[in-house]
Design a protein around this motif. Structure first.
Motif, mmCIF file in Angstrom:
data_model
loop_
_atom_site.group_PDB
_atom_site.id
_atom_site.type_symbol
_atom_site.label_atom_id
_atom_site.label_comp_id
_atom_site.label_asym_id
_atom_site.label_seq_id
_atom_site.Cartn_x
_atom_site.Cartn_y
_atom_site.Cartn_z
ATOM 1 N N ARG A 22 0.819 -1.206 0.000
ATOM 2 C CA ARG A 22 0.000 0.000 0.000
ATOM 3 C C ARG A 22 0.859 1.265 0.000
ATOM 4 O O ARG A 22 0.317 2.370 -0.027
ATOM 5 C CB ARG A 22 -0.926 0.013 1.215
ATOM 6 C CG ARG A 22 -1.973 -1.101 1.187
ATOM 7 C CD ARG A 22 -2.938 -0.904 0.028
ATOM 8 N NE ARG A 22 -3.968 -1.960 -0.010
ATOM 9 C CZ ARG A 22 -4.914 -2.036 -0.926
ATOM 10 N NH1 ARG A 22 -4.966 -1.143 -1.901
ATOM 11 N NH2 ARG A 22 -5.801 -3.007 -0.902
ATOM 12 N N SER A 58 -3.397 6.003 -6.799
ATOM 13 C CA SER A 58 -3.481 4.593 -7.186
ATOM 14 C C SER A 58 -2.317 4.237 -8.094
ATOM 15 O O SER A 58 -1.683 5.107 -8.697
ATOM 16 C CB SER A 58 -4.805 4.296 -7.892
ATOM 17 O OG SER A 58 -4.880 4.988 -9.126
ATOM 18 N N LEU A 72 -4.294 -0.388 -7.593
ATOM 19 C CA LEU A 72 -4.310 -0.500 -6.142
ATOM 20 C C LEU A 72 -4.287 0.893 -5.526
ATOM 21 O O LEU A 72 -3.618 1.792 -6.032
ATOM 22 C CB LEU A 72 -3.085 -1.284 -5.666
ATOM 23 C CG LEU A 72 -2.941 -2.724 -6.163
ATOM 24 C CD1 LEU A 72 -1.578 -3.276 -5.758
ATOM 25 C CD2 LEU A 72 -4.051 -3.586 -5.584
ATOM 26 N N SER A 73 -5.003 1.063 -4.426
ATOM 27 C CA SER A 73 -4.933 2.311 -3.681
ATOM 28 C C SER A 73 -3.580 2.373 -2.983
ATOM 29 O O SER A 73 -3.229 1.482 -2.202
ATOM 30 C CB SER A 73 -6.067 2.376 -2.656
ATOM 31 O OG SER A 73 -5.969 3.551 -1.884
ATOM 32 N N VAL A 74 -2.800 3.411 -3.291
ATOM 33 C CA VAL A 74 -1.425 3.521 -2.803
ATOM 34 C C VAL A 74 -1.239 4.899 -2.181
ATOM 35 O O VAL A 74 -1.791 5.888 -2.661
ATOM 36 C CB VAL A 74 -0.420 3.314 -3.957
ATOM 37 C CG1 VAL A 74 1.000 3.598 -3.507
ATOM 38 C CG2 VAL A 74 -0.514 1.894 -4.488
#
Length: 234
Positions: A22, A58, A72-74
């Protein structure tokens, strides 16, 4: 004091913990990716390049130029180096395609250390960039950055170079237009702190605000108004 020390130790421990999937830093040196984020500072323009500081939202790893899975949510911030030109602004939501690297892989040790202190966890050198949306940032910050930009234009109209660049650094914290020879002269004489916004500048402004407001109201009220003005200025 004990609580303060404990919170400081906790912050250090969290900052030094290994990144997870993350975290943006986890994807450094792991190949190309499509990264979406918002420009969270005004672009820094140089003679041969332009840099954007981006709050990442993301990330999707790429294989053969196609996303290998869903984005992916980053979390994390990156610094993107671009060719000069382009109409980039604070609050632009952009998509970047490139291979993120750690700051120390792209820069000198001192500059990499500076980027890490600023919270920059990845660098992208000359990625492909696409504008997705304007005005995706804070309306308040957008107003303040626009006001600062207008003030810069006024300073440049009032004084020639290098005086205008010096005043822009002292008043607005923007030394990007300062000629290299002048910047080196300040460094060699140990007076580079004059150019940057520092406690010295704030002290002068605080005195001016207190004296100015003191002409129209009581000193206690003038001090309160000065504090509010310094907060707005900062």
């Amino acid at each position: 004091l004990l609580v303060g020390f404990a919170l400081g130790a906790l912050r250090i421990a969290l900052a030094q913990s290994p990144p997870s999937q993350r975290d943006l830093a986890w994807y450094n040196q792991r190949g190309a990716a499509r990264i979406v984020g918002v420009v969270n500072r005004p672009p820094q323009k140089r003679d041969k390049s332009l840099t954007l500081q981006i709050e990442v939202e993301s990330l999707a790893p790429l294989e053969d130029n196609l996303p290998s899975n869903a984005p992916l949510s980053v979390r994390g911030e990156l610094l993107a180096r671009l060719p000069p030109g382009g109409d980039w602004r604070y609050g632009d939501r952009v998509a970047l395609v490139g291979s993120p690297t750690a700051a120390e892989e792209e820069s000198s040790a001192s500059y990499a250390s500076y980027l890490q202190r600023q919270g920059i966890s990845a660098v992208l050198s000359y990625p492909a960039v696409t504008l997705l949306k304007r005005n995706a940032g804070s309306p308040l910050l957008a107003f303040l950055y626009d006001l600062r930009s207008r003030a810069l234009e006024v300073v440049r109209q009032l004084w020639p170079q290098p005086e205008s660049a010096l005043m822009a650094g002292i008043l607005l914290g923007d030394d990007s237009a300062l000629p290299q020879k002048v910047a080196e002269a300040f460094q060699q004489t140990g007076t580079a702190h004059i150019i940057a916004i520092s406690g010295f500048n704030i002290s002068i402004l605080a005195g001016l605000f207190v004296r100015g407001f003191g002409r129209f109201t009581r000193r206690g009220v003038a001090v309160l108004l000065a504090l509010l003005s310094i907060g707005f200025y900062t």
